[in-house]
Write an enzyme that holds these catalytic residues in place. Structure first.
Site, PDB file in Angstrom:
ATOM      1  N   LYS A  38       0.880  -0.942   0.528  1.00 58.76           N
ATOM      2  CA  LYS A  38       0.367   0.260  -0.272  1.00 58.76           C
ATOM      3  C   LYS A  38       0.721   1.438  -0.324  1.00 58.76           C
ATOM      4  O   LYS A  38       2.260   1.043   0.066  1.00 58.76           O
ATOM      5  CB  LYS A  38      -0.468  -0.092   0.981  1.00 58.76           C
ATOM      6  CG  LYS A  38      -0.179   0.335   2.610  1.00 58.76           C
ATOM      7  CD  LYS A  38      -0.721  -0.193   3.426  1.00 58.76           C
ATOM      8  CE  LYS A  38      -0.351  -0.174   4.997  1.00 58.76           C
ATOM      9  NZ  LYS A  38      -1.102  -0.879   6.015  1.00 58.76           N
ATOM     10  N   ARG A 136     -10.512  -0.374  15.349  1.00 63.31           N
ATOM     11  CA  ARG A 136     -10.267   0.472  13.945  1.00 63.31           C
ATOM     12  C   ARG A 136     -11.452   0.497  13.143  1.00 63.31           C
ATOM     13  O   ARG A 136     -12.655   0.876  13.187  1.00 63.31           O
ATOM     14  CB  ARG A 136      -9.319   0.932  13.363  1.00 63.31           C
ATOM     15  CG  ARG A 136      -8.972   1.203  12.393  1.00 63.31           C
ATOM     16  CD  ARG A 136      -7.478   1.140  12.358  1.00 63.31           C
ATOM     17  NE  ARG A 136      -6.842  -0.007  11.560  1.00 63.31           N
ATOM     18  CZ  ARG A 136      -5.585   0.161  11.315  1.00 63.31           C
ATOM     19  NH1 ARG A 136      -5.197   0.911  11.059  1.00 63.31           N
ATOM     20  NH2 ARG A 136      -5.409  -1.261  10.573  1.00 63.31           N
ATOM     21  N   HIS A 165      -6.622  -7.166  13.533  1.00 62.13           N
ATOM     22  CA  HIS A 165      -4.838  -6.772  13.491  1.00 62.13           C
ATOM     23  C   HIS A 165      -4.532  -6.124  15.057  1.00 62.13           C
ATOM     24  O   HIS A 165      -5.299  -5.464  15.777  1.00 62.13           O
ATOM     25  CB  HIS A 165      -5.328  -5.265  12.128  1.00 62.13           C
ATOM     26  CG  HIS A 165      -3.531  -4.255  11.620  1.00 62.13           C
ATOM     27  ND1 HIS A 165      -2.596  -5.090  11.434  1.00 62.13           N
ATOM     28  CD2 HIS A 165      -3.766  -3.422  12.588  1.00 62.13           C
ATOM     29  CE1 HIS A 165      -1.718  -4.123  11.349  1.00 62.13           C
ATOM     30  NE2 HIS A 165      -2.141  -2.992  11.843  1.00 62.13           N
ATOM     31  N   ARG A 221       1.604 -10.850   7.438  1.00 66.26           N
ATOM     32  CA  ARG A 221       1.035  -9.546   5.782  1.00 66.26           C
ATOM     33  C   ARG A 221       2.382  -8.615   6.714  1.00 66.26           C
ATOM     34  O   ARG A 221       2.115  -7.545   8.013  1.00 66.26           O
ATOM     35  CB  ARG A 221      -0.274  -8.695   6.686  1.00 66.26           C
ATOM     36  CG  ARG A 221      -1.188  -9.399   6.726  1.00 66.26           C
ATOM     37  CD  ARG A 221      -2.558  -9.137   6.440  1.00 66.26           C
ATOM     38  NE  ARG A 221      -2.488  -8.165   7.619  1.00 66.26           N
ATOM     39  CZ  ARG A 221      -3.084  -8.591   8.984  1.00 66.26           C
ATOM     40  NH1 ARG A 221      -4.110  -9.530   8.884  1.00 66.26           N
ATOM     41  NH2 ARG A 221      -3.586  -7.817  10.037  1.00 66.26           N
ATOM     42  N   TYR A 265      14.457  31.395   4.140  1.00 67.40           N
ATOM     43  CA  TYR A 265      13.588  31.923   4.022  1.00 67.40           C
ATOM     44  C   TYR A 265      13.886  32.629   5.390  1.00 67.40           C
ATOM     45  O   TYR A 265      13.794  31.891   6.791  1.00 67.40           O
ATOM     46  CB  TYR A 265      12.486  31.450   4.158  1.00 67.40           C
ATOM     47  CG  TYR A 265      12.091  31.512   2.578  1.00 67.40           C
ATOM     48  CD1 TYR A 265      11.835  32.606   1.702  1.00 67.40           C
ATOM     49  CD2 TYR A 265      11.681  29.844   2.137  1.00 67.40           C
ATOM     50  CE1 TYR A 265      10.992  32.064   0.325  1.00 67.40           C
ATOM     51  CE2 TYR A 265      11.921  30.131   0.265  1.00 67.40           C
ATOM     52  CZ  TYR A 265      11.201  31.024  -0.277  1.00 67.40           C
ATOM     53  OH  TYR A 265      10.680  30.936  -1.567  1.00 67.40           O
ATOM     54  N   CYS A 312      12.947  25.134   1.878  1.00 66.30           N
ATOM     55  CA  CYS A 312      12.074  25.331   1.341  1.00 66.30           C
ATOM     56  C   CYS A 312      11.761  24.098   0.211  1.00 66.30           C
ATOM     57  O   CYS A 312      11.523  23.445   0.650  1.00 66.30           O
ATOM     58  CB  CYS A 312      13.170  25.819  -0.238  1.00 66.30           C
ATOM     59  SG  CYS A 312      14.341  27.421   0.565  1.00 66.30           S
ATOM     60  N   MET A 313      10.421  24.483  -0.089  1.00 66.05           N
ATOM     61  CA  MET A 313       9.686  23.584  -1.274  1.00 66.05           C
ATOM     62  C   MET A 313      10.705  22.644  -2.111  1.00 66.05           C
ATOM     63  O   MET A 313      10.351  21.671  -2.365  1.00 66.05           O
ATOM     64  CB  MET A 313       8.666  24.864  -1.839  1.00 66.05           C
ATOM     65  CG  MET A 313       7.429  23.278  -2.551  1.00 66.05           C
ATOM     66  SD  MET A 313       5.919  23.717  -3.795  1.00 66.05           S
ATOM     67  CE  MET A 313       5.042  25.214  -2.636  1.00 66.05           C
ATOM     68  N   ASP A 314      11.061  23.212  -2.725  1.00 68.22           N
ATOM     69  CA  ASP A 314      12.496  22.624  -3.658  1.00 68.22           C
ATOM     70  C   ASP A 314      13.782  22.759  -3.380  1.00 68.22           C
ATOM     71  O   ASP A 314      14.528  21.953  -4.247  1.00 68.22           O
ATOM     72  CB  ASP A 314      11.699  23.208  -4.821  1.00 68.22           C
ATOM     73  CG  ASP A 314      10.296  23.449  -5.023  1.00 68.22           C
ATOM     74  OD1 ASP A 314       9.448  22.637  -5.253  1.00 68.22           O
ATOM     75  OD2 ASP A 314      10.319  24.734  -5.386  1.00 68.22           O
TER      76      ASP A 314
HETATM   77  C1  LIG Z   1      -0.463  -2.145   6.597  1.00 67.42           C
HETATM   78  C2  LIG Z   1      -0.678  -3.523   7.124  1.00 67.42           C
HETATM   79  C3  LIG Z   1       0.145  -4.186   7.804  1.00 67.42           C
HETATM   80  C4  LIG Z   1       1.602  -4.284   7.296  1.00 67.42           C
HETATM   81  O1  LIG Z   1       1.923  -3.381   8.577  1.00 67.42           O
HETATM   82  P1  LIG Z   1       3.586  -3.484   8.850  1.00 67.42           P
HETATM   83  O2  LIG Z   1       3.250  -2.602  10.026  1.00 67.42           O
HETATM   84  O3  LIG Z   1       4.033  -2.169   7.639  1.00 67.42           O
HETATM   85  O4  LIG Z   1       3.904  -4.497   8.576  1.00 67.42           O
HETATM   86  C5  LIG Z   1      -0.437  -5.049   7.731  1.00 67.42           C
HETATM   87  N1  LIG Z   1      -1.783  -5.622   8.662  1.00 67.42           N
HETATM   88  C6  LIG Z   1      -2.386  -4.708   8.086  1.00 67.42           C
HETATM   89  C7  LIG Z   1      -4.280  -4.611   8.495  1.00 67.42           C
HETATM   90  C8  LIG Z   1      -2.501  -3.719   7.823  1.00 67.42           C
HETATM   91  O5  LIG Z   1      -3.258  -2.574   7.179  1.00 67.42           O
END
Ligand SMILES: *Cc1c(COP(=O)(O)O)cnc(C)c1O
Length: 372
Positions: A38, A136, A165, A221, A265, A312-314
């Site tokens: 992601k 959540r 999670h 995951r 700045y 700065c921005m850039d």
């Molecule tokens: C982002 C996410 C992960 C990965 O978490 P890490 O701490 O980066 O390993 C696993 N499960 C879910 C549901 C997530 O949203």
């Protein structure tokens, strides 16, 4: 390809492959590995990371949004892609059309996926999200079985997995972590007792994958650790990870400023004597948060140099230590290695008052990526 810009992100794909092997090694046989890509692969580039991860043994990819899943499909990636949060009901047809694996945590989402699937003549495997304490998203841990019961008879849906999670997986031996784990096991037992096959059970993020074998279940995951970054201090001694991301730039200008002259700045920084200032062509629009002004370092000419004045921005400016020769086009390192010295994303994150996760994502903004 000609370089259009003297600032870029370098991603070491062999480090990603190494990290995945290291993370998979302690997993029980048959335990699947999901590479979470992601947020454009935590700023590293989702498509390249996904391909490397699949080559290194990942079986599933994880994304947060339907658009992120679509990008993987457009790149020709055929592997299972799970959307880790519920997509809005109106996106259900896209979820089904793109063969993404949906998360279901509400009746509304289940109904939308069911009707899209049956319209399209498909049966969609979904994963039920259970809230075991993070509060959540997810069905309450003691309502998982009754929720599944309420979906019986909806066409086009098949339970493929059940997951949760953790809120505190980065704290070894944490009481709340254990409580979440117990609740998850109880939910799985209740789901089975109600006559459902939970399919693939999964719970562990990177921290739990490294610290808590009891949370491995049928799949883990991993996000942050895939990129070679540690989710907490506690994981450092458990697994050898190699950071994949470097952030580099070339010196775009060099000048001498006299004593008392200000830089950037507000002229908030002033030279205490004759000073060489090098300008790098990257700034807060590239992820170098403005809060880092005067708090970060840069490797230049093989030396640790102080960044001075406001970012700065850039652009940002660096004080070149006396006696170091720096010229136009010289390579500077904001994150990564130069001449055996290293600047980590972790220290940059700390200076910015945030975590490595957010710092890595920030570099997705405008910098192009080079894969090495
Ligand atoms: C982002 C996410 C992960 C990965 O978490 P890490 O701490 O980066 O390993 C696993 N499960 C879910 C549901 C997530 O949203």
């Amino acid at each position: 390809m000609p370089s259009r810009r003297w600032a870029w992100v370098e991603v070491d794909l062999s480090a990603v492959a190494h990290n995945i092997s290291a993370l998979r090694k302690p997993l029980p046989p048959g335990c699947r590995f999901m590479a979470v890509v992601k947020a454009d692969g935590y700023g590293h580039g989702a498509v390249e990371i996904a391909k490397t991860a699949l080559g290194a043994g990942a079986a599933v990819l994880g994304v947060a949004t339907v658009d992120e899943g679509e990008r993987l499909r457009e790149a020709g990636i055929d592997a299972p892609v799970m959307v880790l949060a519920e997509a809005p009901p109106e996106a259900a047809r896209d979820v089904v059309g793109l063969r993404l694996t949906p998360t279901v945590a509400t009746r509304e989402a289940a109904l939308a996926i069911s009707s899209a699937a049956s319209e399209m003549g498909r049966v969609v495997g979904f994963h039920l999200k259970i809230d075991t304490g993070m509060h959540r998203i997810g069905v309450a841990h003691d309502e998982a079985a009754s929720f599944l019961q309420s979906l019986v008879g909806l066409p086009g849906l098949r339970l493929e997995g059940v997951f949760t999670h953790f809120a505190t997986a980065d704290v070894p031996g944490d009481w709340d972590f254990e409580k979440q784990l117990e609740r998850f096991k109880d939910s799985l037992a209740a789901v089975r007792a109600a006559g459902f096959d939970p399919g693939v059970a999964h719970a562990a993020n990177s921290a739990a994958t490294i610290l808590a074998p009891s949370a491995h279940f049928d799949m883990v995951r991993c996000g942050i650790a895939v990129y070679g970054l540690h989710p907490s201090e506690a994981t450092r001694e458990r697994v050898d990870l190699r950071p994949a991301m470097s952030v580099k730039a070339r010196v775009a200008a060099v000048r001498e400023v006299g004593m008392g002259e200000g830089v950037s700045y507000g002229l908030t920084w002033r030279a205490s004597g004759p000073t060489t200032i090098a300008t790098l062509p990257l700034g807060y629009a590239d992820g170098i948060h403005r809060v880092l002004s005067g708090r970060m370092r840069v490797l230049l000419g093989g030396r640790m140099c102080e960044q001075v004045g406001r970012v700065c921005m850039d652009q940002l400016m660096v004080e070149v230590p006396r006696g170091v020769g720096v010229g136009l086009g010289d390579e500077a390192v904001v994150v990564g290695e130069q001449s055996g010295k290293r600047l980590t994303l972790d220290e940059l994150a700390e200076a910015a008052g945030t975590i490595n996760y957010e710092m890595a994502c920030a570099f997705a903004a405008r910098l192009s990526r080079r894969y090495v």
